[in-house]
Design an enzyme around this catalytic site. Sequence first.
Site, PDB file in Angstrom:
ATOM      1  N   CYS A   2       0.828  -1.217   0.000  1.00  0.00           N
ATOM      2  CA  CYS A   2       0.000   0.000   0.000  1.00  0.00           C
ATOM      3  C   CYS A   2       0.859   1.262   0.000  1.00  0.00           C
ATOM      4  CB  CYS A   2      -0.872   0.036   1.242  1.00  0.00           C
ATOM      5  SG  CYS A   2      -1.940  -1.385   1.406  1.00  0.00           S
ATOM      6  N   ARG A  27       5.432   0.096  -6.110  1.00  0.00           N
ATOM      7  CA  ARG A  27       5.381  -0.710  -4.889  1.00  0.00           C
ATOM      8  C   ARG A  27       4.387  -1.857  -5.009  1.00  0.00           C
ATOM      9  NH1 ARG A  27       7.182   2.484  -0.302  1.00  0.00           N
ATOM     10  NH2 ARG A  27       6.000   1.095   0.988  1.00  0.00           N
ATOM     11  N   TRP A  75      -3.105  -2.592  -1.493  1.00  0.00           N
ATOM     12  CA  TRP A  75      -2.676  -3.948  -1.833  1.00  0.00           C
ATOM     13  C   TRP A  75      -3.441  -4.831  -0.863  1.00  0.00           C
ATOM     14  CZ3 TRP A  75       0.098  -8.158   0.223  1.00  0.00           C
ATOM     15  CH2 TRP A  75       0.679  -9.025  -0.718  1.00  0.00           C
ATOM     16  N   ASN A 101      -2.044   1.975   6.041  1.00  0.00           N
ATOM     17  CA  ASN A 101      -1.107   0.941   5.565  1.00  0.00           C
ATOM     18  C   ASN A 101      -0.829  -0.007   6.716  1.00  0.00           C
ATOM     19  OD1 ASN A 101      -0.843   2.212   3.150  1.00  0.00           O
ATOM     20  ND2 ASN A 101       1.365   2.599   3.318  1.00  0.00           N
ATOM     21  N   GLY A 102      -0.718  -1.282   6.426  1.00  0.00           N
ATOM     22  CA  GLY A 102      -0.380  -2.253   7.474  1.00  0.00           C
ATOM     23  C   GLY A 102      -1.550  -3.166   7.778  1.00  0.00           C
ATOM     24  N   GLU A 482      20.712 -15.407  -7.231  1.00  0.00           N
ATOM     25  CA  GLU A 482      20.228 -14.057  -7.559  1.00  0.00           C
ATOM     26  C   GLU A 482      19.795 -13.970  -9.035  1.00  0.00           C
ATOM     27  OE1 GLU A 482      19.156 -11.462  -6.381  1.00  0.00           O
ATOM     28  OE2 GLU A 482      19.569  -9.826  -7.752  1.00  0.00           O
ATOM     29  N   LYS A 486      16.042 -13.001 -10.295  1.00  0.00           N
ATOM     30  CA  LYS A 486      15.798 -11.873 -11.194  1.00  0.00           C
ATOM     31  C   LYS A 486      14.916 -12.308 -12.360  1.00  0.00           C
ATOM     32  CE  LYS A 486      16.636  -9.253  -9.475  1.00  0.00           C
ATOM     33  NZ  LYS A 486      17.089  -8.749  -8.213  1.00  0.00           N
ATOM     34  N   GLU A 489      11.218 -13.173 -11.258  1.00  0.00           N
ATOM     35  CA  GLU A 489      10.365 -12.067 -10.834  1.00  0.00           C
ATOM     36  C   GLU A 489       9.968 -11.134 -11.970  1.00  0.00           C
ATOM     37  OE1 GLU A 489      13.753  -9.365  -8.478  1.00  0.00           O
ATOM     38  OE2 GLU A 489      11.696  -9.333  -7.779  1.00  0.00           O
ATOM     39  N   HIS A 505      21.974 -34.358  -7.860  1.00  0.00           N
ATOM     40  CA  HIS A 505      21.323 -34.967  -6.699  1.00  0.00           C
ATOM     41  C   HIS A 505      19.805 -34.824  -6.773  1.00  0.00           C
ATOM     42  CE1 HIS A 505      25.122 -35.824  -4.756  1.00  0.00           C
ATOM     43  NE2 HIS A 505      25.528 -34.621  -5.156  1.00  0.00           N
ATOM     44  N   LYS A 604       7.614  -3.431  -4.045  1.00  0.00           N
ATOM     45  CA  LYS A 604       9.011  -3.014  -3.889  1.00  0.00           C
ATOM     46  C   LYS A 604       9.481  -3.177  -2.460  1.00  0.00           C
ATOM     47  CE  LYS A 604      12.978  -1.325  -5.063  1.00  0.00           C
ATOM     48  NZ  LYS A 604      13.904  -2.259  -5.730  1.00  0.00           N
TER      49      LYS A 604
END
Length: 609
Positions: A2, A27, A75, A101-102, A482, A486, A489, A505, A604
Site C-alpha cells: 500500500c 510498490r 494492496w 497501511n499495514g 540471484e 531476477k 520475478e 542430486h 518493492k
Amino acid sequence: MCGIVGHLGPQNSVDVVLEGLKRLEYRGYDSAGVSFISSDNNLKIYKKKGKIQNLIDELADKEIHARSSIGHTRWATHGGVTDNNAHPHVCEDMGIAMVHNGIIENAGELREFLIGEGVKFKSETDSETFLGLLIYNVKQGKEIKEAVIESFKKIEGFSAFVVLNKETSEIFSIKNGAPLVCGMNEVNSEVLVSSDPYALAGIANKIYFPEDQVLCHLSAGNANLLNFYELDGSKSTRYISKSQSMDHNPAEKGEFEHFMLKEIYEQPELIRSLTQFYFQGEGKESLEQAVDLPRTNLHVTACGTAYYAGLVIKDFFEQINRIPCRPEVASEFRYRDPILNKDDLALFISQSGETADTLAAQELCKKTGMKTLSIVNTEGSTLFRDCNVNLLIRAGMEIGVASTKAFTQQVLTGRTLSAVIANGGMDDNLKNSLATKYSLLAERIEELLERSDEIRTVAGEIYRKQGFFYTGRGVYFPIALEGALKLKEIAYVHAEGYAAGELKHGPIALIDEEKVNVALVGPELYEKTVSNIQEIKARKGIIVVVGPQGKKDLEEIADYYIPINFDGLEELSPLYINVVNQLLAYHIAKFLGTDIDKPRNLAKSVTVE
Ligand code: AGP
C-alpha cells in the site's frame, strides 16, 4: 504494497496526490482512491479498483480545486479487491477521511465493540475499524487531534494512518512500525505526508522521519505548517529531519525504456563513488564505528536479493577475515529461536529498510543486547533508525521492483567493511587499493553494458524455453541464486539457482531440450564446473555459459557463450557476472512483454509478513 500520499498547500492538492500515487505504483497495488476538500467545502471521495489511471479517468471531467487531499494505493489483505474496499474510508457526516497501511491485528474485536456502539461499517477491511474508532471518539466529544490519538492507542499491529479533517482542513498522521515520512516546501507553504520519500522528491525541500507513536500535524495558513506531538499531546522532538535537493527527480527514466535498465546502467558510477564516501566523505564515521563493534560471530539476516548479497558478504568475512558468519533469511530467523550471544554482531541488509521480516529480526537481536549493524539504502528508514550503526550503500532511489544496483552496492559496502577490518583500520593505502579495484570493476561493467545487444541476442534465442537452471560454484553460487530470482520475478519464467555440483542430486531429472542451464563459470574450480556442464549437455539441456574469455572447451560445450574478462577482479568477479544475469533477465522479460518495472504480485518493499 500500500502507498499513502497526503498534501496540503496552495497548488491543487489532488494533482499532487495523484502524481505521488503514480510514483508509488512501483510498490505494487490493486486499487486507488483519493479524498479531498472541494472549493465549496465538501469532503469528496473517489476510489476505483485497478490501475490509478482508472481513478484519473474518473476525475477527468470534474473541476477540482482542492487545498488538502489524501490518497492511497491499496494492496489487498483483508477483503477483496473492490471499489468499496479501496481507501480512503470516509464518514461524510463528520467530515473525516482516512487511509491506512499495514494490518490491524485486533480488527475483529474492535469491530465487534464498535458495532455494539452503533458504528456502521461499509467495507470488509481491517482499516475501516480505525475510522470506526475515530467516529466513536468524536461522538464521545473528543476533538479530532485527541480522537486520532485515542483511536491509535487501541490499535495492535504495525500500521500507519493518515486522517483528513474537513472542518479544519488539517491532516494528521501517525504510525507504529510502518513507514511514514513528512515533507515541507517552505517557499510554497506546502506540507506533505507519504509512506515513501520518493513521492516527495522534487516537491519538498525538507523531509522528516517521525518515530513510532509521534503524531504529525499538517496545517495550512500559519507559521508552523508541520508539528509533531507525543501521545500525551505535548510537543515531540522524536523525528529526524534532512534537507533534500529539489533538482534531482528520480522519477525520470531519461533515455531508458525502464527504470530497471536505467538502474543497471547507473552501477559503474555508483561503484566509483563508494570509497570516496567511506574514506573521505560522510560515511567515514559510521565505517569507523562499524569496525569497533564486537564480532565473535556475524549473523547476516535479510530477504530476497539482499539475502543473496549477504551470502556474498559471508564469503568475504569467512575467507578474508575468518569471522564465522551465519546468513539466514529473516522470515526464518525471527521464529527459530537462534543462538545469539552478546559478543556476536547482527548485520541486516536491506534496500528499503522497511522489510517487515528484517525489522522483526533486528528487534529480536536488539532484545538480546547484541549490537546491530545495517547495510541499507534508505536513510531515515525504520531499519536505519533502529540499528546501532548504519552503513549506507548510496545507491540512490531504486524504483524497479527488481533490485539491481542495490545488490552491487550492498556487496561492495560489505567488502569495504571486511577490508577495513582486515587492514586494522582505515588509511590512504587501503583507500587507494580499494578505489583501484572498484574502478576496475566499474570499467568492466561498462564494457559489459556496451555488449547488451549480444546478451539480447542470446535472450532472443532462449526466451521461449520452459525452465532455467542457474548454476555456479563457490562465490558464484549466490550469484546463481540471484540470477534465477531476477528472471522469475520479471519474466515470470520458472528458474532455479543451484550449486553446480548439486544438480545431479535430483534436479537433473528435469533436464531436457526445453531446459536452459545458465552456467556461471569462474577461474576457480574451473574443471569441476565444466564437468557439471557436461552432465547437463549429455541430457540435451541448452547451455548458456558465462565464463572466462578465450576458452576453447567452453566454446565447444556451450550453445551460447558469453565470454568475459575476469583478470584482476578477484573477489569482486561475482558482481561482474551478476550484471550479465541482470541484462539477460531484462532482455528475456522484454521479449516476453511483461511489466518489467512493476511485475505482477510483487511489491518493492514488503511491509507485511
Ligand atoms: C529483489 O529483486 C526483490 N524484489 C526482493 O527480493 C527484495 O530484495 C526483498 O524483498 C528485500 O527487500 P529490501 O532490500 O528492501 O529489504
